[in-house]
Scaffold this motif. Structure first.
Motif, PDB file in Angstrom:
ATOM      1  N   GLY A  55      -8.394  28.839 138.019  1.00 11.66           N
ATOM      2  CA  GLY A  55      -7.472  30.392 137.823  1.00 11.66           C
ATOM      3  C   GLY A  55      -9.456  30.949 137.752  1.00 11.66           C
ATOM      4  O   GLY A  55     -10.465  30.289 137.666  1.00 11.66           O
ATOM      5  N   ALA A 176      -4.242  29.221 139.969  1.00  7.14           N
ATOM      6  CA  ALA A 176      -3.991  30.166 141.235  1.00  7.14           C
ATOM      7  C   ALA A 176      -3.445  29.424 142.987  1.00  7.14           C
ATOM      8  O   ALA A 176      -4.616  29.501 143.081  1.00  7.14           O
ATOM      9  CB  ALA A 176      -4.861  31.140 140.528  1.00  7.14           C
ATOM     10  N   THR A 197       0.497  31.803 139.460  1.00  6.25           N
ATOM     11  CA  THR A 197      -0.869  31.596 137.683  1.00  6.25           C
ATOM     12  C   THR A 197      -0.741  30.484 136.697  1.00  6.25           C
ATOM     13  O   THR A 197       0.928  30.545 136.664  1.00  6.25           O
ATOM     14  CB  THR A 197      -1.693  32.865 136.709  1.00  6.25           C
ATOM     15  OG1 THR A 197      -1.246  34.234 138.238  1.00  6.25           O
ATOM     16  CG2 THR A 197      -2.692  32.782 136.396  1.00  6.25           C
TER      17      THR A 197
END
Length: 208
Positions: A55, A176, A197
């Motif tokens: 992420g 992600a 996500t």
């Protein structure tokens, strides 16, 4: 529940790794899809087209949430859809409730860009509350980014410079997925290419 996220590749993983297994908010395995599903035959499978990465960290979050207004979709005809700053922001009658609603919309937009962490601190109480309730990780103060953008990749020369943390076995399942084949294409396309996500193992955004 054990979940295997499978894509075309996993950024930073050895060749052939195209999947990440997560359970209880943690990454439990990174490797080839066939191997991970064989080891967990009852796993939930989420298939994506593109590249799995850690992420992203949005280091411009204070500017985007404390000093910008994210219009409600119902205000689009009057205010547009982009964050308002400067004179446009000054012209708005703002109170804590409106700042909180703006922050919640801004945080949702960050999730749509693969963001799983933000850099603080935040001055406005309503913004701090919105951030806390979002579940996004909060990092301490650091260098201000060159560009204030919902796209964390806009301020770094290489995508790895915007990763919030490494994607490792035993680490948080914050990842992600971008609709690109490799990091070079991600640098070109930007975080707007995000298709999913995952924060703490939870799917918090999925492009429809």
């Amino acid at each position: 529940m054990l979940t295997v996220h499978a894509a075309d590749a996993v950024c930073g993983a050895p060749d052939g790794a195209d999947a990440v297994a997560v359970d209880g908010g943690l990454v439990v395995a990174i490797g080839a899809y066939a191997e991970l599903t064989a080891a967990g035959p009852g796993a939930r499978i989420r298939r994506w087209s593109g590249l799995i990465t850690p992420g992203l960290l949005n280091a411009a979050a204070p500017a985007l949430l404390d000093a910008a207004y994210h219009p409600d979709p119902r205000e689009a005809d009057e205010l547009g859809t982009e964050p308002l700053t400067g004179d446009a922001l000054t012209a708005l009658p703002m109170d804590e409730a409106r700042w909180g609603a703006s922050a919640r919309r801004g945080l949702q937009r960050m999730l749509r860009h693969g963001t799983t962490a933000v850099r603080g601190p935040f001055a406005r109480p309503a913004v701090r509350t919105a951030v806390a309730r979002s579940g996004l990780r909060v990092h301490g103060p650091g260098p201000a980014p060159a560009h204030v953008s919902l796209d964390p990749l806009a301020s770094v020369p290489e995508p790895a410079g915007a990763f919030a943390s490494a994607l490792t076995v035993g680490g948080p399942a914050d990842l992600a997925v971008f609709g690109v084949p490799d990091p070079a294409a991600l640098r070109t396309e930007g975080a707007g290419s995000c298709v999913a996500t995952v924060l703490g193992g939870r799917l918090v955004f999925r492009r429809s």
